[in-house]
Design a protein around this motif. Structure first.
Motif: not given
Length: 370
Positions: A301-327
């Protein structure tokens, strides 16, 4: 309703056509067959019987295992029947009361098969047993016991090796469905996302790619699967990756890249297949494995980038959302790499005013003497 089924059939037919046209499928299997192989070359597979057994599918492997066990049991049952027949232990010979048989309680082929089964799998019910009357029966018992241990060891080892093959670890490494082309760090790049679904790492991981296309040499030779190396890197380099979270690997489209002469409106007209490889060592078993996938022109796909999937929770843990893995998200991207480099060259040639420079007029008097 008819339009829906027609569109579904067309999409299914197109997808099947794509699969047939691939050299490497999305899950890493190679789509190639060998024809006109010489007959003597096929015996090489029998010489390397261990690798041949490991490469077989489970249904063929289990068929061979069951056939090997049943065949050995039946073969030795015939031998035990022959021993009883030669020694005249069978009921049709009407043995005397003081007759000592080679094997107790063998009355026919069925009982011989049961004794062969009990001997080879070491069940030992105790109803049928070998006596010291016949040396041939003792030798046959020893031979079947040794052969049974060999068959059991080979079959158990093959099943264990099949289950623990490193390629099974590759099933937990996944690539994004599409590759994207966009700017990264001021450069036009081809990006692919890869993720490790296990918390155990791949040690010494190395990522690289091959672009497969048909080329014609200056001499007029047509090369169907011409391979061009494609270098992939991440921000920390392409070796010794810390592969605990999804990574975005990218290939810089510069003048040395095979994608340099492609553009947003011409890439779909190109016939190529980009095969991406990931080599690494499994942390738990220290076995090397290789993961691979492929992308054709319709999947870039020309002219696209991947959506972010890594975030940080309030407890300080890193969370990976695979729902947006190929988005993917559409972004502003140059039409081609050649346009981007021409734009940079043009900016480099433009002059800029120095705001700190002030022009001062100097009055000069010219004195001349006659």
């Amino acid at each position: 309703m008819f339009k829906y089924f027609r569109n579904h059939f067309v999409s299914h037919f197109t997808e099947c056509k794509r699969r047939r046209s691939r050299l490497v499928s999305k899950d890493g299997r190679c789509n190639i067959e060998f024809g006109n192989v010489e007959e003597q070359s096929r015996f090489v597979f029998l010489a390397d019987i261990w690798t041949t057994i490991l490469d077989l599918r489970w249904r063929y492997k289990m068929t061979i295992f069951i056939s090997a066990f049943l065949g050995s049991w039946f073969l030795f049952s015939l031998l035990w029947y022959i021993v009883a027949y030669v020694h005249q232990d069978l009921p049709e010979f009407n043995p005397s009361a003081n007759h000592t048989p080679c094997v107790d309680n063998i009355n026919g082929l069925t009982s011989a098969f049961l004794f062969s089964l009990e001997t080879q799998v070491t069940i030992g019910y105790g109803f049928r047993c070998v006596t010291e009357q016949c040396a041939m029966a003792i030798f046959l018992l020893i031979f079947q016991s040794i052969l049974g241990v060999i068959i059991n060891s080979f079959m158990c080892g093959a099943i264990l090796a099949k289950i623990s093959r490193p390629k099974k670890r590759a099933k937990t490494i996944t690539f994004s469905k599409n590759a994207v082309i966009s700017k990264r760090g001021g450069k036009l790049c081809l990006l692919i996302r890869v993720a490790n679904l296990r918390k155990s790492l791949l040690i010494g991981s190395h990522i690289y790619g091959k672009l497969l296309r048909t080329t014609v040499t200056p001499e007029g030779e047509t090369i169907i699967l011409d391979q061009v190396s494609v270098d992939f890197v991440v921000d920390t380099g392409n070796e010794n990756l810390f592969f605990i979270s999804p990574l975005t690997i990218y290939h810089i489209i510069d003048k040395k890249s095979p994608f340099f002469h492609m553009a947003a409106d011409t890439i779909l007209q190109q016939e190529f297949e980009l095969v991406v490889f990931l080599d690494g060592t499994v942390e738990s078993t220290s076995a090397t494995c290789q993961v691979r996938t492929s992308y054709i022109a319709e999947e870039v796909l020309w002219g696209y980038r991947f959506a972010p999937i890594v975030s940080k929770t309030k407890e300080g843990k890193y969370r990976v959302d695979f729902h947006n893995f190929s988005k993917t998200v559409e972004v502003e991207t140059p039409h081609c790499a050649f346009c981007l480099y021409n734009e940079k060259d043009a900016k480099a040639k433009i002059g800029y005013d120095n705001l700190g420079f002030q022009l001062q007029e100097v009055n000069e008097t010219i004195n001349t003497k006659m």
